[in-house]
Design a protein around this motif. Structure first.
Motif, short mmCIF file in Angstrom:
data_model
loop_
_atom_site.label_atom_id
_atom_site.label_comp_id
_atom_site.label_asym_id
_atom_site.label_seq_id
_atom_site.Cartn_x
_atom_site.Cartn_y
_atom_site.Cartn_z
N TRP A 55 12.89 39.53 19.66
CA TRP A 55 13.72 40.50 20.40
C TRP A 55 15.06 40.74 19.72
N ASN A 56 15.58 39.76 18.98
CA ASN A 56 16.86 39.94 18.29
C ASN A 56 16.74 40.79 17.03
N ASN A 57 15.54 40.94 16.51
CA ASN A 57 15.33 41.77 15.31
C ASN A 57 13.92 42.38 15.38
N PRO A 58 13.69 43.31 16.30
CA PRO A 58 12.34 43.83 16.51
C PRO A 58 11.74 44.57 15.32
N GLN A 59 12.56 45.20 14.49
CA GLN A 59 12.01 45.92 13.34
C GLN A 59 11.44 44.94 12.31
N ALA A 60 12.11 43.83 12.10
CA ALA A 60 11.64 42.85 11.10
C ALA A 60 10.36 42.17 11.53
N TRP A 61 10.16 42.01 12.83
CA TRP A 61 9.01 41.25 13.33
C TRP A 61 8.05 42.13 14.14
N SER A 62 8.02 43.41 13.86
CA SER A 62 7.20 44.33 14.65
C SER A 62 5.70 44.07 14.54
#
Length: 73
Positions: free
Chosen positions: A53-60
């Motif tokens: 949730w803190n970096n949704p683009q990196a872990w999509s």
């Protein structure tokens, strides 16, 4: 379905989660999977959700599932 080699850190440690994410993603790509599905107990899942949730683009491409015990409840 596969199991990762042991990670010598507590699963609630953020560095262990990142290592698990990278290794799982690598295995998913080798299997031609668009998404990486990871099943965790609730304690580890809470930390994993924080990371995602803190970096949704990196872990999509990472999808966290709760283990059978929580799913049955």
């Amino acid at each position: 379905m596969t199991y990762l080699p042991p990670i010598q850190k507590p699963i609630a440690d953020y560095t262990a989660l990142f290592e698990m994410f990278y290794k799982s993603r690598e295995l998913a790509k080798q299997a031609n999977m668009a998404y990486t599905h990871i099943t965790l107990d609730v304690g580890a899942a809470i930390k994993a959700y924080h990371v995602i949730w803190n970096n949704p683009q990196a872990w999509s491409d990472i999808i966290i599932h709760l283990g059978d015990f929580r799913a049955m409840m």
